[in-house]
Design an enzyme around this catalytic site. Structure first.
Site, PDB file in Angstrom:
ATOM      1  N   TYR A   1      -2.782 -36.095 -18.726  1.00  0.00           N
ATOM      2  CA  TYR A   1      -2.666 -34.915 -17.784  1.00  0.00           C
ATOM      3  C   TYR A   1      -4.441 -35.104 -17.433  1.00  0.00           C
ATOM      4  CZ  TYR A   1       2.428 -32.521 -19.415  1.00  0.00           C
ATOM      5  OH  TYR A   1       3.261 -32.516 -19.435  1.00  0.00           O
TER       6      TYR A   1
ATOM      7  N   HIS B   1      11.408 -34.577 -17.675  1.00  0.00           N
ATOM      8  CA  HIS B   1      10.163 -33.737 -18.250  1.00  0.00           C
ATOM      9  C   HIS B   1      11.525 -33.047 -19.726  1.00  0.00           C
ATOM     10  CE1 HIS B   1       6.051 -32.598 -18.755  1.00  0.00           C
ATOM     11  NE2 HIS B   1       7.118 -32.164 -18.944  1.00  0.00           N
TER      12      HIS B   1
ATOM     13  N   THR C   1       1.611 -39.056 -16.841  1.00  0.00           N
ATOM     14  CA  THR C   1       2.865 -37.554 -15.876  1.00  0.00           C
ATOM     15  C   THR C   1       2.629 -37.416 -15.091  1.00  0.00           C
ATOM     16  OG1 THR C   1       2.818 -38.047 -18.856  1.00  0.00           O
ATOM     17  CG2 THR C   1       3.994 -35.662 -17.019  1.00  0.00           C
TER      18      THR C   1
ATOM     19  N   LYS D   1       4.659 -41.839 -16.186  1.00  0.00           N
ATOM     20  CA  LYS D   1       5.801 -41.004 -16.982  1.00  0.00           C
ATOM     21  C   LYS D   1       6.154 -40.730 -15.863  1.00  0.00           C
ATOM     22  CE  LYS D   1       6.808 -38.012 -21.378  1.00  0.00           C
ATOM     23  NZ  LYS D   1       7.110 -37.517 -20.388  1.00  0.00           N
TER      24      LYS D   1
ATOM     25  N   SER E   1       0.376 -35.966 -26.805  1.00  0.00           N
ATOM     26  CA  SER E   1       0.202 -34.947 -25.561  1.00  0.00           C
ATOM     27  C   SER E   1      -1.163 -35.155 -25.099  1.00  0.00           C
ATOM     28  CB  SER E   1       0.755 -34.428 -25.686  1.00  0.00           C
ATOM     29  OG  SER E   1       0.556 -33.310 -24.788  1.00  0.00           O
TER      30      SER E   1
HETATM   31  C1  FNR Z   1       7.673 -31.812 -23.479  1.00  0.00           C
HETATM   32  N1  FNR Z   1       7.882 -33.090 -22.833  1.00  0.00           N
HETATM   33  C2  FNR Z   1       6.378 -33.623 -22.691  1.00  0.00           C
HETATM   34  N2  FNR Z   1       5.773 -34.564 -21.726  1.00  0.00           N
HETATM   35  C3  FNR Z   1       4.525 -34.747 -21.574  1.00  0.00           C
HETATM   36  O1  FNR Z   1       4.461 -36.114 -20.786  1.00  0.00           O
HETATM   37  N3  FNR Z   1       4.130 -34.151 -22.050  1.00  0.00           N
HETATM   38  C4  FNR Z   1       4.085 -33.274 -22.855  1.00  0.00           C
HETATM   39  O2  FNR Z   1       2.897 -33.067 -23.572  1.00  0.00           O
HETATM   40  C5  FNR Z   1       4.799 -32.567 -23.235  1.00  0.00           C
HETATM   41  N4  FNR Z   1       5.248 -31.747 -24.123  1.00  0.00           N
HETATM   42  C6  FNR Z   1       6.871 -31.499 -24.036  1.00  0.00           C
HETATM   43  C7  FNR Z   1       6.490 -30.052 -25.119  1.00  0.00           C
HETATM   44  C8  FNR Z   1       8.662 -30.832 -25.576  1.00  0.00           C
HETATM   45  C9  FNR Z   1       8.872 -29.214 -26.535  1.00  0.00           C
HETATM   46  C10 FNR Z   1       9.569 -30.428 -24.999  1.00  0.00           C
HETATM   47  C11 FNR Z   1      10.206 -30.571 -25.191  1.00  0.00           C
HETATM   48  C12 FNR Z   1       9.267 -31.904 -24.062  1.00  0.00           C
HETATM   49  C13 FNR Z   1       8.887 -33.737 -22.358  1.00  0.00           C
HETATM   50  C14 FNR Z   1       8.875 -35.090 -23.006  1.00  0.00           C
HETATM   51  O3  FNR Z   1       7.817 -36.086 -23.252  1.00  0.00           O
HETATM   52  C15 FNR Z   1      10.389 -36.216 -23.003  1.00  0.00           C
HETATM   53  O4  FNR Z   1      10.450 -36.691 -21.711  1.00  0.00           O
HETATM   54  C16 FNR Z   1      11.520 -34.724 -22.823  1.00  0.00           C
HETATM   55  O5  FNR Z   1      11.413 -34.359 -24.521  1.00  0.00           O
HETATM   56  C17 FNR Z   1      12.795 -35.979 -23.365  1.00  0.00           C
HETATM   57  O6  FNR Z   1      13.986 -35.404 -23.355  1.00  0.00           O
HETATM   58  P1  FNR Z   1      14.051 -35.219 -24.818  1.00  0.00           P
HETATM   59  O7  FNR Z   1      14.896 -36.425 -25.836  1.00  0.00           O
HETATM   60  O8  FNR Z   1      13.649 -33.780 -25.089  1.00  0.00           O
HETATM   61  O9  FNR Z   1      15.746 -34.622 -24.648  1.00  0.00           O
HETATM   62  C1  LAC Z   2       5.997 -29.187 -21.478  1.00  0.00           C
HETATM   63  C2  LAC Z   2       4.578 -29.829 -21.205  1.00  0.00           C
HETATM   64  C3  LAC Z   2       3.318 -29.228 -21.439  1.00  0.00           C
HETATM   65  O1  LAC Z   2       6.566 -29.267 -21.007  1.00  0.00           O
HETATM   66  O2  LAC Z   2       4.193 -30.878 -20.808  1.00  0.00           O
HETATM   67  O3  LAC Z   2       5.925 -28.035 -22.055  1.00  0.00           O
END
Ligand code: FNR
Ligand code: LAC
Length: 359
Positions: free
Chosen positions: A136, A253, A162, A229, A112
Site C-alpha cells: 500500500y 479486492h 494494490t 493488483k 500485506s
Molecule cells: C483482503 N484483501 C487485501 N488485499 C490487499 O491487497 N491487501 C490487503 O491488506 C488485503 N486485506 C484483506 C483482508 C481481508 C480480511 C480480506 C478478505 C481480503 C483482498 C485479498 O487480497 C483478495 O483480493 C481477496 O480476498 C480475494 O477474494 P476471496 O478469495 O477472499 O474471495
Molecule cells: C481490506 C484491506 C486491508 O480489504 O485491504 O480490509
C-alpha cells in the site's frame, strides 16, 4: 481436521461453515464482509459457477503436473495466498502460521503491508516460505521507500502494488461490529503508532492520489518485479504493460471495495486478450474449488490467489488449518485436471470452458 467429534471438514465450504460459527464477531465481520449490498462479493463466487467445463476423454491422465510458470520461474502449482491484513484478529500466530502452511504446501504467500507481522519478522520466522510483498503506497513516500527496501532486503520475490483501495469501500459489517483493535507490526516504527486502530485509521495513511507515474517509478526503483493488483479492465491492463509492470492481478479486492463491479471470472478474459501474451495475468475472488482454479487457467490466468479460505483455516486451526485448506484445494485441482482431460496445467485452454446453460 474436525471439531467436537463432528464429521471431518472435507471442503472449503465446510471450513467456511464452521468458521462462521466459531470466529468472534470482529474477526467474522472483518473477514466475511464486503462492500455495499455485497452483490460483487456474492458474484465473485457465483461467476465461476456460471462457467461449464467441456472435458476431453482418452488423453491419458495417469501422470499429472499442475506446475505453472510465474514471473519466469516454474512453480509447483498455480495457487497463491492472497494478501490479507490484520491476521492476528483471527489467530495469535497470524502470518507466521500462514507462512508455515505456505512452506509446507509450496505455496507463494503474499504478505500485506497492513499485516500483523512485519516483513522482516516473517522472513526470520519462516525463511523457507516463498514470499511476495503487497504494497500500500503511503502519502509519506519516505515510509513507502523504507517498506519496499525492507521487503527486498528480506527475500520477498515480487512487489504487488494494490491499486483498488485509494479510499475504503462502504463496509457496513465492519462499521456495525466496530472492528477496531487492529495492529500492524511492520509500521509501528514508521508511524510511531501508539496502539490499536480501526481500518479507517490505516486507510487514512494510504495515498489516494497514486497514479501510473508512481507505478513507473516503483518499476524503475524496485529490484523486484512489480505486479499491479486490482485491475478489472483491458484498458488498465494495457497501461500496466506500458508502465513496466511484470504482471496484473485481476481482482475486485474480494468484493470489499466498489460494489457491483465485475467479478474476477468475468473480467479475466478481456484482460488476457489485451495483455496475456506479454504480462503474467493472475486472478482472485471467489476461488473455492479445484474446478474454479482450472477454469481460471483455461481462460488464460497463470495462477490464482485465495483470500478468505486461508483465514477460515487459520481461525480454526492455525498453521495446520491453513495447510489443510490448501491441501484440500490442491487435491481438487489435481482431480479436476484428471477429469477434464488436461493432465498438465498447460494443457488447459478456452475450448474447455463455456457459458453454462444453468447460468
Ligand atoms: C483482503 N484483501 C487485501 N488485499 C490487499 O491487497 N491487501 C490487503 O491488506 C488485503 N486485506 C484483506 C483482508 C481481508 C480480511 C480480506 C478478505 C481480503 C483482498 C485479498 O487480497 C483478495 O483480493 C481477496 O480476498 C480475494 O477474494 P476471496 O478469495 O477472499 O474471495
Ligand atoms: C481490506 C484491506 C486491508 O480489504 O485491504 O480490509
Amino acid at each position: 481436521m474436525s471439531f467436537d467429534g463432528s464429521p471431518p471438514l472435507v471442503s472449503l465450504a465446510d471450513y467456511e461453515r464452521v468458521a462462521t460459527e466459531r470466529l468472534g464477531e470482529q474477526a467474522a465481520s472483518y473477514i466475511f464482509g464486503g462492500a455495499g449490498e455485497e452483490i460483487t462479493l456474492r458474484d465473485n463466487f457465483a461467476a465461476w459457477r456460471r462457467l461449464a467445463l467441456l472435458p476431453r476423454m482418452l488423453v491419458g491422465v495417469g501422470r499429472r503436473d499442475p506446475s505453472v510458470e510465474l514471473l519466469g520461474v516454474r512453480r509447483p502449482h498455480p495457487v497463491l495466498i492472497a494478501p490479507t491484513a490484520f491476521q492476528r484478529l483471527t489467530h495469535p500466530e497470524a502470518d507466521v502460521a500462514t507462512a508455515r502452511a505456505a512452506a509446507a504446501t509450496s505455496t507463494i504467500m503474499c504478505l500485506s503491508t497492513l499485516a500483523s507481522t512485519s516483513p522482516s519478522a516473517l522472513a526470520d520466522a519462516v525463511p523457507e516460505a516463498t514470499r511476495w510483498f503487497q504494497l500500500y503506497v503511503f502519502a509519506d513516500r519516505g515510509v513507502t521507500r523504507e517498506v519496499v527496501a525492507g521487503a527486498a532486503e528480506h527475500g520477498y520475490e515480487a512487489l504487488v502494488v494494490t491499486v483498488d483501495r485509494p479510499v475504503l469501500g462502504v463496509r457496513e459489517r465492519e462499521l456495525s461490529s466496530q472492528v477496531r483493535s487492529l495492529t500492524v507490526e511492520g509500521l509501528t516504527d514508521a508511524f510511531k503508532s501508539t496502539g490499536p486502530a480501526t481500518p479507517a485509521d490505516f486507510t487514512a495513511v494510504i495515498d489516494p492520489d497514486l497514479n501510473w507515474s508512481d507505478i513507473e517509478r516503483f518499476v524503475a526503483e524496485s529490484p523486484l518485479p512489480v505486479l499491479v493488483k486490482g485491475i478489472l479492465t483491458a484498458a488498465d491492463a494495457r497501461l500496466a504493460l506500458e508502465h513496466g509492470a511484470a504482471g496484473v492481478i485481476v481482482s475486485n479486492h474480494g468484493g470489499r471495495q466498489l460494489d457491483t463491479v465485475l467479478s474476477g471470472a468475468d473480467a479475466l478474459p478481456a484482460v488476457v486478450d489485451a495483455v496475456g501474451d506479454q504480462l503474467d495475468v493472475l486472478v482472485d475472488g471467489g476461488i473455492r474449488r479445484g474446478t474454479d482454479v482450472i477454469k481460471a487457467l483455461a481462460l488464460g490466468a497463470r495462477a490464482v490467489l485465495v483470500g478468505r479460505p486461508i483465514l477460515w483455516g487459520l481461525g480454526l486451526g492455525g498453521a495446520e488449518g491453513v495447510q489443510r485448506v490448501l491441501e484440500l484445494l490442491l487435491a481438487e485441482v489435481d482431480n479436476a485436471l484428471a477429469l477434464v482431460g488436461a493432465p498438465r496445467a498447460g494443457d488447459l485452454d478456452r475450448t474447455m470452458v463455456a457459458r453454462a446453460p444453468w447460468g
